[in-house]
Design a protein around this motif. Structure first.
Motif, PDB file in Angstrom:
ATOM      1  N   GLN A  73      -3.473  -7.380 -11.358  1.00  0.00           N
ATOM      2  CA  GLN A  73      -4.775  -7.476 -10.694  1.00  0.00           C
ATOM      3  C   GLN A  73      -4.690  -6.953  -9.272  1.00  0.00           C
ATOM      4  N   ASP A  74      -3.604  -7.302  -8.555  1.00  0.00           N
ATOM      5  CA  ASP A  74      -3.406  -6.808  -7.193  1.00  0.00           C
ATOM      6  C   ASP A  74      -3.295  -5.292  -7.173  1.00  0.00           C
ATOM      7  N   ALA A  75      -2.587  -4.729  -8.150  1.00  0.00           N
ATOM      8  CA  ALA A  75      -2.425  -3.276  -8.222  1.00  0.00           C
ATOM      9  C   ALA A  75      -3.766  -2.600  -8.516  1.00  0.00           C
ATOM     10  N   ALA A  76      -4.577  -3.225  -9.353  1.00  0.00           N
ATOM     11  CA  ALA A  76      -5.889  -2.667  -9.690  1.00  0.00           C
ATOM     12  C   ALA A  76      -6.839  -2.712  -8.494  1.00  0.00           C
ATOM     13  N   ASP A  77      -6.648  -3.691  -7.615  1.00  0.00           N
ATOM     14  CA  ASP A  77      -7.508  -3.842  -6.440  1.00  0.00           C
ATOM     15  C   ASP A  77      -7.091  -2.935  -5.281  1.00  0.00           C
ATOM     16  N   THR A  78      -5.872  -2.388  -5.354  1.00  0.00           N
ATOM     17  CA  THR A  78      -5.368  -1.520  -4.291  1.00  0.00           C
ATOM     18  C   THR A  78      -5.951  -0.115  -4.457  1.00  0.00           C
TER      19      THR A  78
END
Length: 120
Positions: free
Chosen positions: A114-119
């Motif tokens: 999720q963090d990678a998708a938000d970056t």
């Protein structure tokens, strides 16, 4: 997708195969598969996860209904049931399987994804 391949135009060796493979990948999705009991699942799970109890006798028939092109992220409470589920699914010709191990490990993986998708 209907499962039928329609070819229009000139055949170029290798090109049609690449297009077909790319189209399958475009429709594949990541699916979190929780193989714990329904009771364990109800106490907490990865958002949008599918719950199919690997210890039930109908596990093989239920997973056989799933799309074999999707990528399955499999987890359980501690990891042993996930390993069993991945083995069964591999024997059923599922190719895109990731054994995430425990529910805690799956939560960490989910948060990182999720963090990678938000970056940006």
């Amino acid at each position: 997708m209907s499962g039928k391949n329609i070819f229009v135009g000139k055949f170029v060796p290798g090109v049609a195969v690449s297009i077909i493979l790319a189209s399958h990948l475009a429709f594949a999705k990541d699916v979190f598969l929780d193989v714990r009991t329904a009771e364990e699942f109800s106490q907490g799970h990865i958002p949008n996860a599918i719950n199919i109890d690997v210890l039930k006798t109908d596990f093989s028939s239920k997973v056989s209904e799933l799309n074999r092109n999707d990528v399955y992220k499999v987890y359980c409470k501690r990891g042993s049931r996930a390993k069993k589920a991945v083995t069964i699914m591999h024997d059923l010709n599922f190719k895109n399987l990731d054994n995430l191990g425990s529910y805690e490990d799956a939560q960490v993986y989910f948060k990182k994804s999720q963090d990678a998708a938000d970056t940006p």
